[in-house]
Design an enzyme around this catalytic site. Sequence first.
Site, PDB file in Angstrom:
ATOM      1  N   PHE A 247       0.809  -1.230   0.000  1.00 29.97           N
ATOM      2  CA  PHE A 247       0.000   0.000   0.000  1.00 29.97           C
ATOM      3  C   PHE A 247       0.843   1.281   0.000  1.00 29.97           C
ATOM      4  CE2 PHE A 247      -2.260  -3.249   2.640  1.00 29.97           C
ATOM      5  CZ  PHE A 247      -3.064  -3.724   1.619  1.00 29.97           C
ATOM      6  N   ILE A 472       2.588  -6.765  -5.612  1.00 30.05           N
ATOM      7  CA  ILE A 472       2.281  -6.554  -4.192  1.00 30.05           C
ATOM      8  C   ILE A 472       0.911  -7.103  -3.821  1.00 30.05           C
ATOM      9  CG2 ILE A 472       3.847  -4.628  -3.875  1.00 30.05           C
ATOM     10  CD1 ILE A 472       1.536  -2.690  -4.300  1.00 30.05           C
ATOM     11  N   ASN A 638      -8.073  -7.207 -16.825  1.00 29.39           N
ATOM     12  CA  ASN A 638      -8.635  -8.390 -16.179  1.00 29.39           C
ATOM     13  C   ASN A 638      -9.768  -7.947 -15.243  1.00 29.39           C
ATOM     14  OD1 ASN A 638      -9.172 -10.499 -14.327  1.00 29.39           O
ATOM     15  ND2 ASN A 638      -7.104 -11.324 -14.547  1.00 29.39           N
ATOM     16  N   LYS A 708      -5.543   2.859 -17.627  1.00 28.78           N
ATOM     17  CA  LYS A 708      -5.277   3.983 -16.717  1.00 28.78           C
ATOM     18  C   LYS A 708      -4.885   3.531 -15.314  1.00 28.78           C
ATOM     19  CE  LYS A 708      -8.135   7.527 -18.881  1.00 28.78           C
ATOM     20  NZ  LYS A 708      -9.421   8.267 -18.728  1.00 28.78           N
ATOM     21  N   GLU A 712      -5.666   2.571  -7.065  1.00 33.81           N
ATOM     22  CA  GLU A 712      -5.910   3.566  -6.025  1.00 33.81           C
ATOM     23  C   GLU A 712      -7.277   4.224  -6.066  1.00 33.81           C
ATOM     24  OE1 GLU A 712      -1.979   5.013  -7.099  1.00 33.81           O
ATOM     25  OE2 GLU A 712      -1.573   5.257  -4.973  1.00 33.81           O
TER      26      GLU A 712
HETATM   27 MO1  MOS Z   1       1.023   3.241  -3.943  1.00 34.83          MO
HETATM   28  S1  MOS Z   1       0.807   4.614  -2.391  1.00 34.83           S
HETATM   29  O1  MOS Z   1       1.870   4.149  -5.080  1.00 34.83           O
HETATM   30  O2  MOS Z   1       1.842   1.901  -3.397  1.00 34.83           O
END
Ligand code: MOS
Length: 745
Positions: A247, A472, A638, A708, A712
């Site tokens: 994050f 991640i 996806n 895009k 986030e």
């Molecule tokens: Mo994000 S705050 O660019 O991992």
Amino acid sequence: MSTRPAIGQPISRLEGHMKVTGAAKYAGEYNVPGLLYGYVINSTITKGKIISFNTEAAKALPGVIEIFTHENRPSLAWFDLSYADMDAPPGSPFRPLYNAEVSSNGQPIGLVVAETFELARYAATLMEIQYEEESFRVDLKENLAEAHTPSIGMATMLKPPPPKPKGDFEEAFANSYAQVSAEYFHGTEHHNPMELFATTTIYEGDGKLTIYDKTQGTINSQLYVGNIFGLHFKDVRVISPYVGGAFGSGLRPQYQLFLSVMAALELKRPVRVTLDRSQMFTFGHRPQTVQYTRFGTDEYGKIIAMNHKAIGETSKNEDYTENVVNWANMLYASKNTLMQYELVDLDVFSPLDMRAPGGSTGSHAIESTMDELSYKLKIDPMQLRLINYSEKDDSLGRPYSSKELRQCYLQGAERFGWAERNPEPRSMRRGNKLIGYGMATGIWEANHLPARAEAIIDSEGKLQVSSAVTDIGTGMMTIMAQIAADELGLPVEDVAISYGDSKMPFAPIQGGSFTTSTIGSAIKAAGKALRKKLFKKAKDMDSSIFSSMDIEDVAFRDGKISVKDSPALSVSFKEIVAANKGKAIKTINFSVPKFFKLKKYSRAAHSAVFVEVEVDEQLGVINVTRAVTAVAAGRIINPKTARSQILGGMVWSVSKALREETITDYRLGKYMNQNLGEYHIPVHADIHDMDVIFVEEKDENVNELGTKGVGEIGLVGMPPAIANAVYHATGKRINQFPIHFDSLL
Ligand code: MOS
């Protein structure tokens, strides 16, 4: 049957099974013989000097190998030279164990290295540390008079300064028909990914290091270690194959990396340093931010004056900035605008990007101010947004590369049933619960950075793609396979992805919602080059069916090159490699965004969010019972992983608006709830009906893929939509997150 395009398919995460069964290893799970364990000692004061360490009792324990402090740390390259970190704000970075100075509570001041983690942790409790305390300041609201304009530095490439003022805000505001002035406060938050920060450094005999690091950038960590320890980059290999959430907390190399490498080099042994949960609160956080808005409209609800000012906190050593105030005039047109952003230096560790940094903070103020205006004007909140809809980016006078926000409003409202809303606050009920409907807009920038990728057709005719990029938990690996599969006309099963290793082709840090566009473009570049190479090899084959053809005359499908008009005429990739004496056919390519063309456009993803809350009138308990997010984010590679990203953002929105906050004791300068028992996040019982719509949006300008990013935006619009729904339910406007039950009583 022909292979169908992989892009657009809701494919499950390729590494999903490994992650949920524990087969995927994290940075703190690599074991080697003779591994040593480090436990970090953190300062218990907020500001001052370390007078002395008494390490005797700790050192006397059998199995304790060494205790590192500023007094015995090795001298290192970075203490004289350069610093490399792709997310460093302007200023001077934190240097662990640099000297006796303490500049934030919890600052790492030592490392105990022992034969087991438990022993190291116990030894740390035996340390006697004398401090000389100095006075400090950690309360943003108490120190607003100290605000200053931030310095401009490298990291601001992705964080532009506020747009220039337009017209005459003060005069226009004074003459406006409807006005709202409001103040908002947003407290500290910590990232708290499930996986704890850890680094396992393997000291290889020949002076080389293999480092398993929890990070969002393998090459970022590699450059950091190389520069600081004065090592050749080739001798530093950083591997981060699986990451249990980050994050933003892994965008900068964290201090456990430094300490693990330092100890391994000094002791010439493998060393792992793992932070515990409370230590996850000792580096980087979403900054406290105070915001002020003043919006004025004409009698039809058209905004004529808009002022948004934010004052955020930073540390004494770096000017960490966020883009908080640039969004309002991107969303809503206004002839008179004044956007201001300032910082106050506090005695805290530098703040750090946390999912949708700045955007999620700014939208809270912008979208709640819009909501308040809608009541003053007696115009439906969504209608007010449509009245002020900005076809172009009004803050810079540029067109958008694409913008389907209008469709987000319409489709989201339809799915939610917005039309059934009674505009009157406190007018809707279910038993003893007040019901509120709230909505808000989300916006997030669509960036794209340079990257490389390697693509190989092996002797089986299958495709191997690699990049140093991490995953991640977003589904990066799966998306890479989908993009690569379509480039070569192969089924996804015939594509192998390797990633998360600094030895692989260059990738920037993973974040900013730019990774699909960035790595996807690199894969496209490699795919294109590989098609050319394969075709050339196919033409060179004995009595090739393609001898008189150009690449335009053929198609790449089902693992073959075939003649476009007669698909039966084909040569398989496997045959091409066999004719190449069995040698794999490979290419490495670089993709750079077309910066010149991109400068002509503003690029952003948009969303419209609709929320229903139930508020218990007697107890003040708030429940988010329904939510719909409609997103326009260009092409969706996806739909399953993208939906998960938005859902994750929506769950986090419930957290942000109603649950999570790092509580500071301003007298001690210390965060008081450094654990997941007291740092509240939603549980399953808090999450109800959530729905995601991806609005069709074609974008031929943003990049070749038309993507895009969705990492986030899910966290941008929904927190204010919840606050707006709470107002609609109760008639009380709470401009501070999280909204506490007692503030409604
Ligand atoms: Mo994000 S705050 O660019 O991992």
